[in-house]
Design an enzyme around this catalytic site. Structure first.
Site, mmCIF file in Angstrom:
data_model
loop_
_atom_site.group_PDB
_atom_site.id
_atom_site.type_symbol
_atom_site.label_atom_id
_atom_site.label_comp_id
_atom_site.label_asym_id
_atom_site.label_seq_id
_atom_site.Cartn_x
_atom_site.Cartn_y
_atom_site.Cartn_z
ATOM 1 N N HIS A 121 0.856 -1.190 0.000
ATOM 2 C CA HIS A 121 0.000 0.000 0.000
ATOM 3 C C HIS A 121 0.891 1.238 0.000
ATOM 4 O O HIS A 121 2.125 1.131 -0.117
ATOM 5 C CB HIS A 121 -0.944 -0.014 1.210
ATOM 6 N N HIS A 166 3.993 1.191 2.239
ATOM 7 C CA HIS A 166 5.129 0.460 1.666
ATOM 8 C C HIS A 166 5.777 1.278 0.555
ATOM 9 O O HIS A 166 6.994 1.314 0.413
ATOM 10 C CB HIS A 166 4.661 -0.868 1.055
HETATM 11 O O1 PAF Z 1 6.319 -5.302 9.061
HETATM 12 C C1 PAF Z 1 6.131 -6.332 8.356
HETATM 13 O O2 PAF Z 1 5.510 -6.295 7.295
HETATM 14 C C2 PAF Z 1 6.697 -7.655 8.828
HETATM 15 O O3 PAF Z 1 6.663 -7.756 10.212
HETATM 16 C C3 PAF Z 1 8.101 -7.921 8.296
HETATM 17 C C4 PAF Z 1 9.081 -6.903 8.829
HETATM 18 C C5 PAF Z 1 8.115 -7.897 6.785
HETATM 19 C C6 PAF Z 1 8.609 -9.288 8.750
HETATM 20 O O4 PAF Z 1 7.807 -10.312 8.253
#
Ligand code: PAF
Length: 499
Positions: free
Chosen positions: A31, A34
């Protein structure tokens, strides 16, 4: 072009052909939050890599691992748009070893409600770091506990990478972006912004002067009557220990349920711009590091050591015999009578003035180095200069270095660093600084030991690490790396810019 790797071996082979890497680990269903991490990783590194892996280790038996949204096609499109060079999306990442997060970081917030969750996160993140070997890794502030745990992991295991924590990205109504928002029904989606609204109400009350954690939490809860709170806690932003009163700063973090969907969010409560206290023994690199940290963070720099040096200089100029144990009173009178000033120079150094006369170079001679700790042990001098240091840092926004800043001058400093190094390393540095090769290393080491002994045994404000200071042992660390570590720690405590 964005490459997709699902096999660790093929991915690692490609990785070996790359240089500096910025890495964004994700569980997919990408999203806008990210996207901010992906774009930042791409902007700051020659190669940007994302991983997509819905990590089973971080889901409890009755949690949503099976129904967690999976959308690899859309995720790849988004990565491509953000300029990501490679996506590592393994089908499985079997690990039997479990990483245990620092125990004090799993006493509060999400951890008691999600047993094993952060162990699962730390395990898989460490595994991914091993495979990806990034120089920088990017995470969102939305999961504040995850951030604190991973920071600690990096420090504890001396991992050679820097973490960059990016502000929470929000929808226009304030709801923090989350892959789990996709679970919300339209009715729940309409209520969901209450979580952030509640946190903001607490921020407003804090700004109006409320400092009691219970009152701040009560206000927040009242502002979100339609959500089911799992917890709402006011904790120290780094140690995550619960606070009853917010002296200078805190993280206010909560989790709510809307039906079966669990959402988390947090804000920082900050009374003033933070003050960074950097203490440590002579020769640990405090001044260079403190100056550069201040420059990177746009803060003022205050060199408390220079003030003691300036008094030693003024006392010698006045003809005092500092070897005479009875000279303390006269030195105290000089400290009370002179006017000290320090101003930043363009090259990040500090210009020091005594009664308007520049003494920048004069206070750096071996003669002054010899007497400064004698002067600094005089109670009257410490009282005068301590009050001046407190005045200089009262409104925050300063990086102040010395020997007792975090213990005596600003015990409430938001970030305390204890910078140290072995005597051997400090002697080598001194030798390099002096630019001479025919000096006796053994004699320099002996002088450093003697100075340490004097500083740490003096009756007033002896040199020691504040219990809540973060110790950085700088042997083998470059100045750049030390600065990076401190900047990262500082950023974890500043107010979320999206507030
Ligand atoms: O924050 C997240 O999306 C998850 O906890 C991560 C850091 C990718 C670990 O699976």
């Amino acid at each position: 072009m964005t490459r997709l790797f699902t096999e660790p071996i093929a991915f690692q082979e490609w990785r070996r052909s790359q240089g500096v890497v910025g890495f964004v680990p994700t569980m997919g269903a990408l999203h806008a939050g990210h996207e901010a991490l992906l774009r930042r990783a791409k902007a700051e590194n020659p190669t940007a890599i994302a991983s997509i892996f819905v990590n089973p280790l971080q889901f409890g038996p009755h949690e949503d691992w099976e129904r967690y949204p999976r959308s690899l096609g859309d995720d790849l499109d988004r990565c491509r748009r953000c300029g990501i060079d490679a996506v590592f999306a393994p089908l499985a990442l079997p690990v039997m070893t479990q990483v245990q997060p620092a125990p004090h970081l799993v006493q509060t917030l999400c951890a008691p409600h999600r047993p094993g969750h952060f162990g699962g996160v730390a395990t898989i993140v460490l595994k991914l770091w091993q495979l990806v070997q990034p120089q920088r890794a990017y995470f969102g502030q939305k999961d504040g506990q995850q951030v604190a745990i991973l920071r600690h992991l990096v420090r504890d295991l001396s991992l050679p990478l820097a973490l960059t924590i990016c502000p929470t990205v929000r929808e226009t109504d304030g709801l923090a972006c989350s892959s789990r928002n996709a679970y919300l029904t339209p009715a729940q989606r309409a209520i969901a912004p209450q979580l952030y609204g509640a946190l903001q109400r607490a921020v407003a009350e804090f700004a109006a002067g409320e400092r009691a954690a219970a009152a701040l939490c009560a206000t927040a809860r009242q502002a979100a009557p339609e959500v089911t709170w799992q917890y709402l806690e006011c904790v120290h932003p780094l140690t995550l220990s619960p606070l009853t009163a917010v002296e200078s700063g805190a993280m206010l973090a909560g989790a709510v349920f809307l039906g079966d969907t669990r959402l988390i969010d947090n804000v920082m409560l900050r009374a003033r711009q933070p003050l960074v206290a950097i203490d440590g023994p002579a020769g640990a690199g405090k001044s260079t590091v403190a100056r550069r940290v201040a420059d990177r963070l746009g803060l003022r720099y205050f060199d408390s050591g220079a003030t003691y040096r300036a008094i030693a200089w003024a006392a010698l100029r006045a003809g005092l015999d500092l070897a005479d144990p009875g000279s303390g009173e006269a030195v105290g009178a000089i400290a009370a009578g002179v006017n000290l000033d320090q101003q930043p120079a363009a090259d990040l150094s500090t210009r020091v003035f005594v009664d308007g006369e520049e003494v920048t170079a004069a206070i750096r001679t071996p003669e002054i180095s010899r007497w400064v700790s004698v002067v600094a042990a005089v109670p009257a001098v410490r009282a005068v200069l301590g009050a001046q240091q407190q005045a200089a840092g009262r409104s925050g926004g300063v990086v102040m270095e010395g020997r007792d800043i975090g213990t005596a001058i600003f015990p409430q400093a938001e970030l305390k660093i204890y910078l140290t190094a072995s005597v051997a390393e400090r002697a080598q540095r001194r030798l390099r600084d002096l630019g001479e090769t025919n000096l006796d290393l053994g004699a320099i080491e002996a002088a450093i030991r003697e100075r340490d002994e004097r500083d740490s045994t003096r009756a007033i404000a002896p040199l020691r690490r504040a219990p809540d200071a973060i110790q950085i042992d700088t042997d083998g660390l470059s100045i750049d790396r030390i600065v990076e570590i401190i900047v990262e720690l500082y950023r974890s405590q500043t107010v979320d810019p999206s507030l």
